[in-house]
Scaffold this motif. Structure first.
Motif, PDB file in Angstrom:
ATOM      1  N   MET A 123       0.826  -1.141  -0.057  1.00  0.00           N
ATOM      2  CA  MET A 123       0.131   0.123  -0.088  1.00  0.00           C
ATOM      3  C   MET A 123       0.905   1.338   0.092  1.00  0.00           C
ATOM      4  SD  MET A 123      -2.898  -1.466  -0.486  1.00  0.00           S
ATOM      5  CE  MET A 123      -3.863   0.098  -0.469  1.00  0.00           C
ATOM      6  N   PHE A 124       2.223   1.172   0.696  1.00  0.00           N
ATOM      7  CA  PHE A 124       2.747   2.468   0.489  1.00  0.00           C
ATOM      8  C   PHE A 124       3.448   2.427  -0.915  1.00  0.00           C
ATOM      9  CE2 PHE A 124       7.004   4.648   1.025  1.00  0.00           C
ATOM     10  CZ  PHE A 124       6.611   5.524   1.973  1.00  0.00           C
ATOM     11  N   ARG A 125       3.773   1.634  -1.605  1.00  0.00           N
ATOM     12  CA  ARG A 125       4.182   1.818  -2.904  1.00  0.00           C
ATOM     13  C   ARG A 125       2.947   2.158  -3.827  1.00  0.00           C
ATOM     14  NH1 ARG A 125       8.773  -0.906  -4.693  1.00  0.00           N
ATOM     15  NH2 ARG A 125       8.169  -0.189  -6.703  1.00  0.00           N
ATOM     16  N   LEU A 126       1.632   1.887  -3.533  1.00  0.00           N
ATOM     17  CA  LEU A 126       0.616   2.379  -4.129  1.00  0.00           C
ATOM     18  C   LEU A 126       0.486   3.817  -4.112  1.00  0.00           C
ATOM     19  CD1 LEU A 126      -2.095   1.750  -6.087  1.00  0.00           C
ATOM     20  CD2 LEU A 126      -3.016   1.137  -3.674  1.00  0.00           C
ATOM     21  N   PHE A 127       0.544   4.073  -2.612  1.00  0.00           N
ATOM     22  CA  PHE A 127       0.433   5.633  -2.404  1.00  0.00           C
ATOM     23  C   PHE A 127       1.446   6.503  -2.971  1.00  0.00           C
ATOM     24  CE2 PHE A 127      -2.166   3.994   1.390  1.00  0.00           C
ATOM     25  CZ  PHE A 127      -3.267   3.721   0.492  1.00  0.00           C
TER      26      PHE A 127
END
Length: 202
Positions: free
Chosen positions: A110-114
């Protein structure tokens, strides 16, 4: 009848997929993300204060959080499908991966997504940590899928449903490049009839 409050492009696809696998009756109420903010609509907050999907309502029970909802649904299945027998090695492997999906794996994915949603200039303090977590987590996944057909062993379980959604997001971010076992597994579970039906709901 159990009601699923389903938000498009969300983890609630897991719940729909599980219900379709079990051929269990349910009612679906659809919500759409705001086109500008990509957030859930305010109407979802009337169902649960967190305003996050998935949410299920069954009589006087209202539940949020994917893993809790999955366990609740599995408890309603009289045929006791998609969850290994308690106390077996496969059961604890099932638990490990069910929790891994929203525990260890969710943070780096999710960090990479954001990260991809904002304009960034150069590396930030968290980038090195996230890169390490991505390498460790997906290395572990790849090694397990080299040994097992599914996450809990030889049989498809609800743990595969929990994991697949995170793997799907990871694939869209390019995090599965070179992970041949993981990519083959992802294609296999996405070919299931129940998955295709759940995915068609958006």
């Amino acid at each position: 009848m159990l009601t699923v409050h389903h938000l498009n492009k969300s983890r609630s696809k897991r719940v729909l997929w599980l219900l379709e696998e079990l051929d269990m009756e349910y009612q679906r109420i659809d919500y759409q993300r705001d086109a500008q903010t990509n957030l859930a609509p305010e109407s979802l907050k009337a169902v649960h204060p967190l305003s996050k999907a998935p949410i299920i309502v069954d009589g006087d029970i209202t539940l949020c959080e994917s893993s809790t909802i999955m366990e609740y649904i599995l408890d309603q299945d009289v045929e006791k499908r998609l969850r290994p027998e308690k106390g077996t090695k496969e059961y604890y492997q099932y638990l490990e991966w069910s929790h891994f999906a929203e525990g260890s794996l969710a943070l780096p994915v999710m960090f990479r997504l954001f990260m991809g949603m904002e304009t960034r200039s150069g590396d930030q303090k968290m980038d090195g940590y996230i890169a390490k977590e991505v390498a460790v987590d997906f290395g572990y996944i790849e090694s397990i899928l080299a040994e097992r057909e599914y996450f809990a062993g030889t049989e498809f379980t609800a743990a595969d449903i929990m994991m697949q959604i995170m793997l799907e997001i990871a694939a869209s971010l390019g995090l599965l490049k070179g992970r041949d076992n993981t990519l083959a597994y992802l294609a296999k579970v996405q070919d299931r009839t129940a998955y295709k039906k759940a995915a068609s709901f958006g």
